[in-house]
Design an enzyme around this catalytic site. Structure first.
Site, PDB file in Angstrom:
ATOM      1  N   LYS A 131       0.773  -1.138   0.018  1.00 44.44           N
ATOM      2  CA  LYS A 131       0.070   0.026  -0.017  1.00 44.44           C
ATOM      3  C   LYS A 131       0.915   1.276   0.121  1.00 44.44           C
ATOM      4  O   LYS A 131       1.967   1.132   0.377  1.00 44.44           O
ATOM      5  CB  LYS A 131      -0.875  -0.001   1.120  1.00 44.44           C
ATOM      6  CG  LYS A 131      -2.175  -0.972   1.080  1.00 44.44           C
ATOM      7  CD  LYS A 131      -3.109  -0.817   2.110  1.00 44.44           C
ATOM      8  CE  LYS A 131      -4.440  -1.612   1.934  1.00 44.44           C
ATOM      9  NZ  LYS A 131      -5.469  -1.577   2.799  1.00 44.44           N
ATOM     10  N   ARG A 165      -3.416 -10.055   5.427  1.00 44.59           N
ATOM     11  CA  ARG A 165      -3.834 -10.127   4.110  1.00 44.59           C
ATOM     12  C   ARG A 165      -3.080  -9.507   3.195  1.00 44.59           C
ATOM     13  O   ARG A 165      -2.540  -8.595   3.139  1.00 44.59           O
ATOM     14  CB  ARG A 165      -5.151  -9.346   4.030  1.00 44.59           C
ATOM     15  CG  ARG A 165      -5.871  -9.245   2.513  1.00 44.59           C
ATOM     16  CD  ARG A 165      -6.990  -8.336   2.686  1.00 44.59           C
ATOM     17  NE  ARG A 165      -8.152  -8.341   1.200  1.00 44.59           N
ATOM     18  CZ  ARG A 165      -7.539  -7.722   0.345  1.00 44.59           C
ATOM     19  NH1 ARG A 165      -6.744  -6.611   0.406  1.00 44.59           N
ATOM     20  NH2 ARG A 165      -8.222  -7.416  -0.747  1.00 44.59           N
TER      21      ARG A 165
END
Length: 274
Positions: free
Chosen positions: A221, A255
């Protein structure tokens, strides 16, 4: 700490890995890569072989300013993928990344094991009813607004206090409907600035007071690659570092796009905590 996935008890006292499978054309990292059947099956086989406990399938990109996808199109994208995977890997535990109750319902009826909702029911008031009806584990993420508006909604007086209140309300609602298996996700990158993301990571152990499993999704991210002045493709090392920090602060599920590296994090963390 366990969750019941299709009659199988998953022990989350040892952290588990959730591998990401995006079947959208516009995901921030792997959009468009996994659209053909053989590519999907090869990706799933690789993640399962590397040690993923769950496969998280998304057909609606939740990146900031993501384009709108109709409910009908989302169902048409994702249900055939669920069917394909379970035909070839019948024991796979599939998580469905959706905030729409009809998408969740269609996928559960086709064999999905749990639902991963970025909006925790805020974008579909029937979601909790569907989860309660089918009695599947439910991942509730913290977010404000929608994927299109969330980055304009980052003002908090006390972000951790407000997130704890948010989750407490969601947990009470879920419990009132008889939903047993709940997982919380702080929502890194969702309605949070770069500084707020790191504040949440620094104080993440405070979420343990909710006494629920914690899912962390920081894989590749912008909170990583913006600090490092790089890009998603070069963010694996940073992802591994923050995944390790997340484990020390109580993460039960990571995740990730890169399963092998995350599994190794868990193996080393376990060795340190024997």
């Amino acid at each position: 700490m366990t969750i019941n996935c299709k009659g199988q008890l998953i022990n989350l006292s040892i952290p588990k890995i959730m591998g990401i499978l995006n079947v959208t054309p516009n995901s921030f990292f792997d959009g468009g890569k996994y659209n053909l059947e053989n590519e999907i099956l090869a990706r799933v086989e690789k993640m399962l072989a590397e040690g993923a406990t769950f496969i998280d399938i998304g057909a609606y990109s939740s990146k900031p300013s993501a384009e709108f996808v109709s409910e009908k199109e989302e169902i048409e994208r994702i249900v055939p993928v669920v069917q394909l995977i379970l035909k070839n890997f019948p024991e796979a535990l599939l998580s469905i990344d959706t905030f729409r109750s009809e998408v969740a319902k269609a996928c559960i009826e086709n064999g999905a094991a749990l639902i991963n909702d970025i909006a925790a029911g805020n974008l579909d008031d029937k979601m909790f009813e569907v989860i309660a009806k089918y009695n599947v584990p439910y991942i509730m993420m913290h977010m404000r607004g929608t994927p299109q508006t969330m980055q304009s909604m980052t003002h908090y007086d006390d972000i951790i206090k407000e997130m704890l209140f948010y989750f407490s309300e969601k947990i009470n609602k879920a419990r009132s409907l008889g939903i047993n298996d709940l997982i919380i996700d702080p929502g890194f990158g969702f309605a949070k600035t770069l500084e707020q993301n790191f504040e949440v990571m620094q104080k993440m152990e405070l979420f343990q007071m909710l006494e629920l499993p914690l899912l962390v999704g920081i894989s590749r991210k912008s909170m990583i690659y913006k600090v490092l002045n790089s890009n998603p493709e070069e963010a694996l090392n940073g992802t591994t570092f923050l995944n390790t920090i997340a484990l020390t602060k109580g993460a039960s599920i990571l995740r990730v796009h890169d399963v092998k590296e995350a599994v190794e994090c868990v193996q080393l963390w376990n060795k340190m905590n024997v």
